[in-house]
Design a protein around this motif. Structure first.
Motif, short mmCIF file in Angstrom:
data_model
loop_
_atom_site.label_atom_id
_atom_site.label_comp_id
_atom_site.label_asym_id
_atom_site.label_seq_id
_atom_site.Cartn_x
_atom_site.Cartn_y
_atom_site.Cartn_z
N GLY A 59 0.83 -1.21 0.00
CA GLY A 59 0.00 0.00 0.00
C GLY A 59 0.86 1.26 0.00
N GLU A 60 0.19 2.39 0.11
CA GLU A 60 0.86 3.68 -0.04
C GLU A 60 0.45 4.64 1.05
N ILE A 61 1.41 5.41 1.55
CA ILE A 61 1.12 6.49 2.50
C ILE A 61 1.93 7.71 2.08
N LYS A 62 1.28 8.86 2.07
CA LYS A 62 1.93 10.14 1.78
C LYS A 62 1.63 11.09 2.94
N ILE A 63 2.67 11.76 3.41
CA ILE A 63 2.52 12.77 4.46
C ILE A 63 3.03 14.09 3.89
N ASP A 64 2.15 15.05 3.79
CA ASP A 64 2.47 16.32 3.13
C ASP A 64 3.02 16.06 1.72
N GLY A 65 2.44 15.06 1.07
CA GLY A 65 2.81 14.73 -0.30
C GLY A 65 4.04 13.88 -0.46
N LYS A 66 4.67 13.48 0.66
CA LYS A 66 5.92 12.71 0.60
C LYS A 66 5.77 11.35 1.26
N THR A 67 6.51 10.36 0.76
CA THR A 67 6.55 9.07 1.44
C THR A 67 7.35 9.22 2.73
N PRO A 68 7.03 8.43 3.78
CA PRO A 68 7.74 8.56 5.05
C PRO A 68 9.26 8.44 4.88
N GLY A 69 9.96 9.37 5.50
CA GLY A 69 11.42 9.42 5.39
C GLY A 69 11.96 10.60 6.19
N VAL A 70 13.10 11.10 5.79
CA VAL A 70 13.75 12.18 6.54
C VAL A 70 12.86 13.41 6.62
N TYR A 71 12.25 13.81 5.48
CA TYR A 71 11.41 15.01 5.49
C TYR A 71 10.20 14.83 6.40
N THR A 72 9.50 13.71 6.28
CA THR A 72 8.27 13.56 7.06
C THR A 72 8.57 13.49 8.56
#
Length: 231
Positions: A59-72
């Motif tokens: 599946g897919e998750i976007k937080i503020d348009g980004k995939t979870p990572g350093v930015y999120t």
């Protein structure tokens, strides 16, 4: 609508057990969201995926348009359901630790929240009661200028006085430009602050609606609806 979190067909599996099963939900900016369900419903798994601690199986998750990572991780402020501070610290050390770790940490606000919570900055972490520790952790989390705040069981196991102080701190310090996600099983104490409700049941979204619409439609409080669904 302007969504801060978009989740599509998300699943998380541990060996043969599915903690989350194909869930799809969108969370709007600027709202306080209650994620409700008993132990084992998938609440903690979901928020750990949102905070970037866990990865989904599919599946897919976007937080503020980004995939979870350093930015999120830089825009999500997370309060876990257990103490995350070192016992050798005092409260002042904890504030310095957060200031060094997070660029968006507001030290002035942290000390204002300490005053609000009636916490002494010289107190040792190891000397704090459960309620005092919860208040300190919340003060640190709310002192970040985040886009998303995730609070996992913020009033679990604390006395009624500490519970009221924690709820008041959440209400007084909530920023309308941010989003707050709160998991709890103490629904009666917290339902008044929720704008939207997501009920998770056995790893699936059982119901996701505006809280006031649910009260009007079902002619009952959210706590009573919770008991009806999970009782």
């Amino acid at each position: 609508m302007d969504y801060i979190i978009e989740i599509k067909e998300l699943s998380k599996q541990y060996f043969n057990k599915k903690a989350l099963n194909n869930i799809s939900i969108n969370i709007e900016k600027g709202k306080i969201i209650g994620i409700l369900g008993p132990n084992g419903s998938g609440k903690t798994t979901l928020i750990k995926i949102i905070t970037g601690i866990l990865r989904q199986s599919k599946g897919e998750i976007k937080i503020d348009g980004k995939t979870p990572g350093v930015y999120t991780k830089s825009i999500v402020s997370y309060l876990p359901d257990r103490n995350f501070l070192y016992p050798w610290m005092n409260i002042k050390d904890a504030i310095a630790f957060y200031k060094d770790f997070y660029k968006d940490f507001d030290e002035k606000k942290a000390y204002e929240l300490l005053d609000f919570m009636k916490l002494n900055s010289k107190s040792k972490i190891s000397s704090l009661s459960k309620g005092m520790t919860e208040k300190l952790n919340l003060a640190l989390v709310l002192s970040r200028k985040a886009k998303v705040y995730v609070l996992d069981e913020p009033i679990a196991g604390v006395d009624p006085v500490a519970r009221d102080q924690i709820l008041n701190a959440i209400i007084e310090n909530y920023n309308k430009d941010s989003t707050m996600i709160i998991t709890t099983h103490l629904v009666r104490d917290m339902e008044s602050i929720f704008e939207d409700i997501i009920f998770l049941k056995e790893g699936e979204v059982f119901l996701a609606r505006n809280a006031e619409e649910l009260r009007e439609e079902r002619k009952m409080q959210i706590d009573d609806l919770y008991k009806e669904i999970f009782g």
